[in-house]
Design an enzyme around this catalytic site. Sequence first.
Site, mmCIF file in Angstrom:
data_model
loop_
_atom_site.group_PDB
_atom_site.id
_atom_site.type_symbol
_atom_site.label_atom_id
_atom_site.label_comp_id
_atom_site.label_asym_id
_atom_site.label_seq_id
_atom_site.Cartn_x
_atom_site.Cartn_y
_atom_site.Cartn_z
ATOM 1 N N ASP A 46 0.833 -1.197 0.000
ATOM 2 C CA ASP A 46 0.000 0.000 0.000
ATOM 3 C C ASP A 46 0.876 1.259 0.000
ATOM 4 O OD1 ASP A 46 -2.399 -1.420 0.042
ATOM 5 O OD2 ASP A 46 -2.409 -1.541 2.237
ATOM 6 N N TYR A 74 6.540 -8.623 8.362
ATOM 7 C CA TYR A 74 6.204 -7.199 8.481
ATOM 8 C C TYR A 74 6.496 -6.705 9.888
ATOM 9 C CZ TYR A 74 3.368 -7.918 4.248
ATOM 10 O OH TYR A 74 2.935 -8.222 2.973
ATOM 11 N N ASP A 88 -6.403 1.901 8.051
ATOM 12 C CA ASP A 88 -5.085 2.515 8.181
ATOM 13 C C ASP A 88 -5.262 4.029 8.156
ATOM 14 O OD1 ASP A 88 -5.537 3.182 5.534
ATOM 15 O OD2 ASP A 88 -3.951 1.919 4.709
ATOM 16 N N ARG A 180 -3.626 -4.695 7.594
ATOM 17 C CA ARG A 180 -4.678 -3.734 7.967
ATOM 18 C C ARG A 180 -5.854 -4.457 8.621
ATOM 19 N NH1 ARG A 180 -6.780 -0.815 3.057
ATOM 20 N NH2 ARG A 180 -5.793 -2.442 1.820
#
Length: 236
Positions: A46, A74, A88, A180
């Site tokens: 993203d 991540y 987010d 997310r």
Amino acid sequence: MQHPMNRYEEGQMILIDKPLKWTSFDVVRKIRRLTGAKTGHAGTLDPLATGLLIVCTGRMTRKISEYQAREKTYTGTFTLGATTLTYDLESEPVYAGDHSLLTPEQLRQATVPFLGKQLQMPPAHAAIKKNGTPVYRLARKGIAVELEPRPVEITVFELTRIALPEVDFRVVCSTGTYIRSLAHDFGQALGCGAHLSALRRTHIGDFSVEEAVTPDEFARRLQEEETFRTDNLPRS
């Protein structure tokens, strides 16, 4: 000496550290412009995420599916007490609940149910397509889209820093996992809501972001290669 452009047309795999606010396609477009080669990427990040993006050129684009299927790692931050439409910071946080009484032990215990194989609901503002259209475009128009939960697997979910309302995390997961959505679901499990406020992809399989270069660094290296090649051409 082989011309550097020919090398990329034949096929190369490039590890890019995607900058904040760049789309994955922004990276692909820049690499394609610089090399003149067919270019694609393995696994979308993203715009508000940074980190490792595998970019393939030429014949190496055939391996995109193979790279995309590898496990991802991540790191980032969840902010508790508020939710957003996009899960987010692409949309405005809205107060969701009180987090002040949560203890570190409660927070760590809340990660446990998310470990292992499970079905995860993608966010409404996702890049996945419905009848050929990315669902985030439909969501931005106010069109409701019925999404199906998707099988994912999370093998590591640890909290690395707790400074409420923020908690930092490290997650190792299968391809297709939405961090997310994990942020949103984690907030629901705690009863106070949460959203993703920072995200960085550090690994794809054995590839690390520490081996990666930014798009600008890649451009500089390519220019240096071309300058070296030109300077070393035989003089007539």
